[in-house]
Scaffold this motif. Sequence first.
Motif, PDB file in Angstrom:
ATOM      1  N   ASP A  51       0.865  -1.176   0.000  1.00  0.00           N
ATOM      2  CA  ASP A  51       0.000   0.000   0.000  1.00  0.00           C
ATOM      3  C   ASP A  51       0.895   1.218   0.000  1.00  0.00           C
ATOM      4  N   GLY A  52       0.337   2.346  -0.371  1.00  0.00           N
ATOM      5  CA  GLY A  52       1.148   3.552  -0.398  1.00  0.00           C
ATOM      6  C   GLY A  52       0.307   4.797  -0.277  1.00  0.00           C
ATOM      7  N   ALA A  53       0.947   5.841   0.204  1.00  0.00           N
ATOM      8  CA  ALA A  53       0.282   7.133   0.342  1.00  0.00           C
ATOM      9  C   ALA A  53       1.344   8.222   0.232  1.00  0.00           C
ATOM     10  N   THR A  54       0.871   9.404  -0.088  1.00  0.00           N
ATOM     11  CA  THR A  54       1.782  10.514  -0.339  1.00  0.00           C
ATOM     12  C   THR A  54       1.490  11.672   0.601  1.00  0.00           C
ATOM     13  N   GLY A  55       2.553  12.267   1.117  1.00  0.00           N
ATOM     14  CA  GLY A  55       2.437  13.528   1.807  1.00  0.00           C
ATOM     15  C   GLY A  55       2.361  13.481   3.319  1.00  0.00           C
ATOM     16  N   GLU A  56       2.265  14.681   3.827  1.00  0.00           N
ATOM     17  CA  GLU A  56       2.331  14.927   5.259  1.00  0.00           C
ATOM     18  C   GLU A  56       1.224  14.229   6.053  1.00  0.00           C
ATOM     19  N   ASN A  57      -0.012  14.413   5.654  1.00  0.00           N
ATOM     20  CA  ASN A  57      -1.109  13.847   6.435  1.00  0.00           C
ATOM     21  C   ASN A  57      -1.067  12.323   6.436  1.00  0.00           C
ATOM     22  N   ALA A  58      -0.680  11.726   5.331  1.00  0.00           N
ATOM     23  CA  ALA A  58      -0.582  10.264   5.272  1.00  0.00           C
ATOM     24  C   ALA A  58       0.410   9.749   6.313  1.00  0.00           C
ATOM     25  N   MET A  59       1.536  10.425   6.448  1.00  0.00           N
ATOM     26  CA  MET A  59       2.533  10.002   7.434  1.00  0.00           C
ATOM     27  C   MET A  59       2.025  10.228   8.856  1.00  0.00           C
ATOM     28  N   VAL A  60       1.445  11.382   9.101  1.00  0.00           N
ATOM     29  CA  VAL A  60       0.942  11.700  10.442  1.00  0.00           C
ATOM     30  C   VAL A  60      -0.098  10.671  10.877  1.00  0.00           C
ATOM     31  N   GLN A  61      -0.986  10.286   9.966  1.00  0.00           N
ATOM     32  CA  GLN A  61      -2.090   9.392  10.312  1.00  0.00           C
ATOM     33  C   GLN A  61      -1.688   7.923  10.424  1.00  0.00           C
ATOM     34  N   ASN A  62      -0.590   7.521   9.789  1.00  0.00           N
ATOM     35  CA  ASN A  62      -0.299   6.092   9.688  1.00  0.00           C
ATOM     36  C   ASN A  62       0.984   5.598  10.333  1.00  0.00           C
TER      37      ASN A  62
END
Length: 141
Positions: A51-62
Motif C-alpha cells: 500500500d502507499g500514500a503521499t504527503g504529510e497527512n498520510a505520514m501523520v495518520q499512519n
Amino acid sequence: MRIAVIDGQGGGIGKHIVEKLRQEFADKVELWAFGTNALATAAMMKAGANDGATGENAMVQNLSDVDIIVGSVAIVAAHSMMGEMTPVMAEAVSKSKAKKMLIPINRCRIEVVGIKSEPLPHQVHHLVKRIRDLWEVEQSV
C-alpha cells in the motif's frame, strides 16, 4: 510485521529498499510506501509495496501503526530532501513508537560520523539483514 518505507524526490532509495525487502520476505511482511511526493510513492508501489500514500497527512495518520520505519537518515530532519521533508513529517517519524532503521546516506548536508561510507546496495543489504534478525526473533516468540 508492518514496515513503512519513506522516500522522496525520485523514490530511488525507497524503491531499492522495497525490492530487497520483498525479495527477502515475499508476503511475510506488509510494506507500506510513504512518499514525500507522488513520484516517490509510485516508484515504491511499482517495486512491490502493499500500500502507499503521499504527503504529510498520510505520514501523520499512519506511522503510529507500523512496527518499523525505514529510509535514509534524512527522514528525521525537517526541510531535508531539498525541502520535501516537512517539519510535521519529520516529527511524525520521530514520535512514532516504531523502531527506526535509517540508512546513513550522506547527502542533504547530514553526515553521520563514524559510519563506513558504502554504496547504497550494501547499505540496503545490511538493513534487510537486520530486519530479518528482528523478524526471526518475533517469529520465535
